[in-house]
Design a protein around this motif. Structure first.
Motif, PDB file in Angstrom:
ATOM      1  N   GLY A 244       0.867  -1.176   0.000  1.00 47.09           N
ATOM      2  CA  GLY A 244       0.000   0.000   0.000  1.00 47.09           C
ATOM      3  C   GLY A 244       0.896   1.214   0.000  1.00 47.09           C
ATOM      4  N   GLY A 245       0.550   2.191  -0.764  1.00 49.64           N
ATOM      5  CA  GLY A 245       1.455   3.319  -0.923  1.00 49.64           C
ATOM      6  C   GLY A 245       1.025   4.495  -0.074  1.00 49.64           C
ATOM      7  N   ARG A 246       1.079   5.638  -0.673  1.00 55.98           N
ATOM      8  CA  ARG A 246       0.745   6.876   0.019  1.00 55.98           C
ATOM      9  C   ARG A 246      -0.749   7.112  -0.025  1.00 55.98           C
ATOM     10  N   LYS A 247      -1.270   7.743   1.001  1.00 54.72           N
ATOM     11  CA  LYS A 247      -2.670   8.141   0.976  1.00 54.72           C
ATOM     12  C   LYS A 247      -2.713   9.651   1.107  1.00 54.72           C
ATOM     13  N   ILE A 248      -3.506  10.292   0.282  1.00 51.57           N
ATOM     14  CA  ILE A 248      -3.635  11.741   0.417  1.00 51.57           C
ATOM     15  C   ILE A 248      -5.096  12.118   0.647  1.00 51.57           C
ATOM     16  N   ASP A 249      -5.281  13.301   1.163  1.00 46.59           N
ATOM     17  CA  ASP A 249      -6.613  13.793   1.486  1.00 46.59           C
ATOM     18  C   ASP A 249      -7.218  14.449   0.249  1.00 46.59           C
ATOM     19  N   GLY A 250      -8.447  14.077  -0.073  1.00 48.59           N
ATOM     20  CA  GLY A 250      -9.073  14.613  -1.279  1.00 48.59           C
ATOM     21  C   GLY A 250     -10.128  15.664  -0.993  1.00 48.59           C
ATOM     22  N   THR A 251     -10.087  16.259   0.193  1.00 51.15           N
ATOM     23  CA  THR A 251     -11.114  17.250   0.528  1.00 51.15           C
ATOM     24  C   THR A 251     -11.052  18.446  -0.419  1.00 51.15           C
ATOM     25  N   ASP A 252      -9.845  18.815  -0.811  1.00 47.36           N
ATOM     26  CA  ASP A 252      -9.709  19.889  -1.803  1.00 47.36           C
ATOM     27  C   ASP A 252      -9.459  19.216  -3.159  1.00 47.36           C
ATOM     28  N   PRO A 253     -10.505  19.088  -3.990  1.00 47.90           N
ATOM     29  CA  PRO A 253     -10.386  18.322  -5.229  1.00 47.90           C
ATOM     30  C   PRO A 253      -9.295  18.860  -6.164  1.00 47.90           C
ATOM     31  N   ALA A 254      -9.181  20.186  -6.250  1.00 46.17           N
ATOM     32  CA  ALA A 254      -8.205  20.760  -7.176  1.00 46.17           C
ATOM     33  C   ALA A 254      -6.784  20.389  -6.755  1.00 46.17           C
ATOM     34  N   ALA A 255      -6.528  20.462  -5.439  1.00 53.65           N
ATOM     35  CA  ALA A 255      -5.191  20.128  -4.948  1.00 53.65           C
ATOM     36  C   ALA A 255      -4.907  18.641  -5.145  1.00 53.65           C
ATOM     37  N   ALA A 256      -5.935  17.805  -4.882  1.00 50.89           N
ATOM     38  CA  ALA A 256      -5.761  16.361  -5.054  1.00 50.89           C
ATOM     39  C   ALA A 256      -5.470  16.047  -6.521  1.00 50.89           C
ATOM     40  N   ALA A 257      -6.238  16.692  -7.421  1.00 49.58           N
ATOM     41  CA  ALA A 257      -6.053  16.454  -8.857  1.00 49.58           C
ATOM     42  C   ALA A 257      -4.631  16.813  -9.273  1.00 49.58           C
ATOM     43  N   LYS A 258      -4.128  17.939  -8.745  1.00 49.12           N
ATOM     44  CA  LYS A 258      -2.758  18.364  -9.087  1.00 49.12           C
ATOM     45  C   LYS A 258      -1.743  17.332  -8.625  1.00 49.12           C
ATOM     46  N   GLU A 259      -1.947  16.804  -7.410  1.00 49.98           N
ATOM     47  CA  GLU A 259      -1.007  15.827  -6.878  1.00 49.98           C
ATOM     48  C   GLU A 259      -1.061  14.518  -7.687  1.00 49.98           C
ATOM     49  N   ILE A 260      -2.265  14.111  -8.093  1.00 50.92           N
ATOM     50  CA  ILE A 260      -2.374  12.879  -8.906  1.00 50.92           C
ATOM     51  C   ILE A 260      -1.627  13.080 -10.231  1.00 50.92           C
ATOM     52  N   VAL A 261      -1.841  14.224 -10.858  1.00 49.71           N
ATOM     53  CA  VAL A 261      -1.198  14.477 -12.154  1.00 49.71           C
ATOM     54  C   VAL A 261       0.324  14.534 -11.993  1.00 49.71           C
ATOM     55  N   ARG A 262       0.796  15.117 -10.890  1.00 48.67           N
ATOM     56  CA  ARG A 262       2.243  15.122 -10.655  1.00 48.67           C
ATOM     57  C   ARG A 262       2.760  13.687 -10.573  1.00 48.67           C
ATOM     58  N   TYR A 263       2.026  12.859  -9.825  1.00 44.51           N
ATOM     59  CA  TYR A 263       2.412  11.450  -9.696  1.00 44.51           C
ATOM     60  C   TYR A 263       2.421  10.767 -11.071  1.00 44.51           C
ATOM     61  N   LEU A 264       1.374  11.010 -11.860  1.00 47.44           N
ATOM     62  CA  LEU A 264       1.271  10.364 -13.178  1.00 47.44           C
ATOM     63  C   LEU A 264       2.417  10.792 -14.084  1.00 47.44           C
ATOM     64  N   LYS A 265       2.789  12.067 -13.986  1.00 49.63           N
ATOM     65  CA  LYS A 265       3.870  12.582 -14.827  1.00 49.63           C
ATOM     66  C   LYS A 265       5.218  12.069 -14.367  1.00 49.63           C
ATOM     67  N   GLU A 266       5.497  12.256 -13.091  1.00 47.32           N
ATOM     68  CA  GLU A 266       6.859  12.026 -12.604  1.00 47.32           C
ATOM     69  C   GLU A 266       7.135  10.569 -12.285  1.00 47.32           C
ATOM     70  N   GLU A 267       6.178   9.876 -11.701  1.00 45.39           N
ATOM     71  CA  GLU A 267       6.465   8.512 -11.264  1.00 45.39           C
ATOM     72  C   GLU A 267       5.962   7.460 -12.255  1.00 45.39           C
ATOM     73  N   VAL A 268       4.756   7.682 -12.791  1.00 46.33           N
ATOM     74  CA  VAL A 268       4.205   6.695 -13.722  1.00 46.33           C
ATOM     75  C   VAL A 268       4.717   6.965 -15.136  1.00 46.33           C
ATOM     76  N   LYS A 269       5.053   8.221 -15.398  1.00 50.71           N
ATOM     77  CA  LYS A 269       5.442   8.661 -16.739  1.00 50.71           C
ATOM     78  C   LYS A 269       4.357   8.317 -17.755  1.00 50.71           C
ATOM     79  N   ALA A 270       3.124   8.571 -17.342  1.00 54.73           N
ATOM     80  CA  ALA A 270       1.992   8.228 -18.204  1.00 54.73           C
ATOM     81  C   ALA A 270       1.446   9.461 -18.915  1.00 54.73           C
ATOM     82  N   LEU A 271       1.945  10.630 -18.597  1.00 48.47           N
ATOM     83  CA  LEU A 271       1.400  11.832 -19.250  1.00 48.47           C
ATOM     84  C   LEU A 271       2.493  12.562 -20.029  1.00 48.47           C
TER      85      LEU A 271
END
Ligand SMILES: Cc1cc2nc3c(=O)[nH]c(=O)nc-3n(C[C@H](O)[C@H](O)[C@H](O)COP(=O)(O)OP(=O)(O)OC[C@H]3O[C@@H](n4cnc5c(N)ncnc54)[C@H](O)[C@@H]3O)c2cc1C
Ligand SMILES: Nc1ncnc2c1ncn2[C@@H]1O[C@H](COP(=O)(O)O)[C@@H](O)[C@H]1O
Lengths: 316, 259
Positions: free
Chosen positions: B232-259
């Motif tokens: 199980g990896g990191r868990k983040i709080d999604g109460t602020d959707p815009a901030a959560a979306a930014k963090e997911i996209v950062r992960y997708l770009k930098e770690e998954v290299k999917a974007l």
């Protein structure tokens, strides 16, 4: 001896599953000391087959896929190429053909393998069983040894070779079956079988119409739409999309699950995905146990925000 | 219209699989066995055909004594006959199982032979088409819809991004996919009626085969291994959707290299 790979041609190109099977086939041929050769029913596959290392492409003009005519054609290709290892990409057709062929040749076959090596006397394969709850190492002895390769498990790598030499084979067209019609799904419906990215929706979507949130993200990111069984059973989406023990077992590079609790039967079907992102409002949801990135929150606000952010990232 | 339905008995899908002492088989202690889920669609389709056109539905299982339980359940749902081939199916490869089933099927009158598209657990999807080849029958694999008329059978076969409608002559082998029908539950009446039906039990030698034809053949399990426990990896709080979306996209770009 040789390693023969069953290849499927789509719009003049080899399917991804075929390219992956050729790539691992090349490594096996090198280890076992033989040639890599390929089979197709369309000579247009020769360029791609060569690019992935095949010396020859055996071409049977058998037309569209038919179990019996393709079995006969593959049997001829195996005999002409003296193949001792036969690989088929794990598409619907590859998986339809492999057992039929194995029974005809009284040969051993392992399906859906995600690792392959030549031990010197046997083809050793690793297969996920119990939907990936266990891995089995199996030895396939006798000749030929047949395996279907799990899609996405073997990276497709070009070898830099020129076009494969075409060898035509004549075969019988006898068959007790006939395809009377092929109904293609909506053009933008990418299949989860071959997808690099899958975005899956669960019962947390509340109703079928909300699958649009999943589709929008899938579309923006260039992925396929997956579904939990609960949503399929509710009639929100067709079962072709179902991921899990009684759906498709998938292993994409990226799996995004929203509103999916992570029941054991669902996890079984997707836990070999390379990266997993889960969005769920329940911090205790089992899906978080296997997610690389878990987002605790409301999918109804997070999915639209994420789709926007993905679009922005793609635009840059 | 006579059908044979091949029933594989498999561990309940809820089972947490443990590896047995020999490292090559699973630990069967405490496992609850069920009829493999895809075989339920196969059985249901055969029962519906029988209800429409008459004839017998014979359920066929190869394996140890516990397999009789799966056959009993299938009788309770509406099968009319049951044939149990006793033997260590766990030491046979798929072709070995197919040889046993093919020999058994020959001893039963039939127009159609049904299988699940996959035995849940072994996840092979091999036995149905193998039996078709051994018997010289056509196969329609991964069928979501079936029609039978005038000695012909038409099946809708699920493939990537499309559906093929395939016509075959009978006898034929059909492997069932989810969506084919809604399997019924056993009724109390069915359970009572099933108790009156004797399960026919045969050995491999009764079929004219030898253990050595079947066991430890071309495909042998060398070892079983559990996958590494995902932490199980990191868990983040999604109460602020815009901030959560930014963090997911950062992960997708930098770690998954999917974007
Ligand atoms: C024999 C058998 C075979 C099976 N095969 C499969 C299979 O192949 N595939 C499969 O998927 N299942 C399968 N199942 C079913 C499985 O056991 C589960 O029932 C199913 O996976 C649950 O689907 P779900 O996660 O969508 O729904 P639920 O378990 O109901 O989960 C919904 C989740 O959404 C979350 N949620 C709700 N609202 C929101 C919101 N606004 N925002 C964010 N999150 C929210 C909830 O917290 C919950 O975790 C099988 C079962 C059996 C018995
Ligand atoms: N031991 C068995 N006895 C009866 N039928 C079986 C057996 N093993 C497999 N089958 C049938 O073959 C189908 C496919 O199984 P498999 O090839 O193992 O995925 C199952 O759904 C059953 O219909």
């Amino acid at each position: 001896m040789s390693v023969l790979v069953f290849c499927e041609v789509l719009d003049g190109k080899l399917k991804k599953a075929s390219r992956e099977a050729l790539s691992i086939g090349r490594a096996l041929a090198a280890a076992a000391g033989g040639d890599l050769v390929a089979f197709a029913t369309d000579a247009a596959g020769a360029d791609d087959a060569g690019r992935y290392g095949a010396k020859r492409l055996y071409v049977a003009k058998s037309g569209g896929y038919n179990t019996e005519t393709y079995t006969a054609a593959m049997q001829a290709a195996i005999s002409q190429s003296a193949a001792t290892i036969v690989l088929l990409g794990g598409t619907s057709n590859g998986r339809d053909l492999a057992p039929r062929l194995a029974a005809r040749l009284n040969a051993g076959v392992a399906s859906d393998v995600d690792r392959l090596e030549w031990t010197g006397s046997a083809l050793r394969a690793r297969r996920p069983v119990y939907s990936g709850k266990v891995f089995a190492a199996v030895d396939i002895t006798g000749s030929p040894a047949i395996a279907t390769t799990r899609i996405n498990a073997f990276p497709a790598e070009e070898s830099g070779g020129g076009a494969a030499e075409i060898v035509e084979i004549s075969t019988s067209s006898d068959s007790k079956t006939k395809v009377v019609e092929t109904k293609v799904s909506a053009a933008d419906e990418m299949s989860i079988a071959e997808a690099d990215i899958i975005v899956t929706g669960g019962r947390g979507l509340k109703e079928g119409a909300n699958f649009s949130l999943i589709r929008d993200l899938a579309h923006a990111i260039g992925g396929a739409v997956g579904a939990s069984r609960a949503t399929v059973d509710a009639g929100w989406i067709d079962h072709q999309h179902q991921v899990g023990q009684t759906g498709r077992v998938v292993g994409p590079n990226l799996y995004i699950a929203a509103g999916v609790s992570g029941a054991i039967q669902h996890l079984a079907g997707m836990s070999s995905s390379k990266h997993i992102v889960a969005i769920n409002k329940d911090p205790e949801a089992p899906i978080f146990r296997i997610a690389d990135l878990g987002v605790v929150g409301d999918l109804f606000t997070i999915l639209p925000a994420l789709t926007e952010e993905v679009k922005k990232a793609k635009a840059n | 219209m006579n059908s044979v339905v091949c029933i594989a008995q498999v561990p309940d899908t809820e089972t947490r699989i443990k590896i047995g002492g020999d490292g090559r088989h699973i630990d069967e202690n405490g496992i609850k066995y069920i009829v493999s889920p895809f075989d339920e669609y196969a059985l249901e389709e055969a029962i519906r055909l029988k209800e429409k056109e008459g004839g017998d539905v014979t359920v066929l299982g190869f394996g140890p004594d516990r397999v009789q339980q799966a056959l009993r359940e299938s009788l309770a749902r509406g099968a009319t006959k049951a044939l149990h081939i006793k033997g260590e199916s766990g030491d046979a490869d798929s072709l070995g199982i197919a040889k046993v089933l093919a020999a058994a099927i020959k001893s039963v009158p039939h127009d159609l032979v049904f299988f699940g598209k996959q035995g849940v657990g072994t996840d092979n999807s091999l036995v149905g088409p193998m039996v078709a080849e051994l018997l010289g029958y056509p196969q329609i694999n991964v069928v979501t819809h079936l029609e039978v008329a005038g000695g012909k059978v038409t099946g809708h076969r699920e493939i990537e991004g499309a559906e093929e409608i395939i016509e075959a002559s009978s006898p034929a082998v059909i492997t069932a996919q989810k969506g084919m029908n809604e399997p019924r539950y056993a009724s109390l009446k069915g359970i009572m009626a099933a108790k009156k039906i004797a399960i026919d039990s045969k050995s491999i030698t009764d079929l004219g085969l030898h253990d050595s034809d079947i066991l430890n053949q071309r495909v042998t399990v060398v070892s079983l291994e559990l996958p590494p426990e995902k932490s199980g990896g990191r868990k983040i709080d999604g109460t602020d959707p815009a901030a959560a979306a930014k963090e997911i996209v950062r992960y997708l770009k930098e770690e998954v290299k999917a974007l």
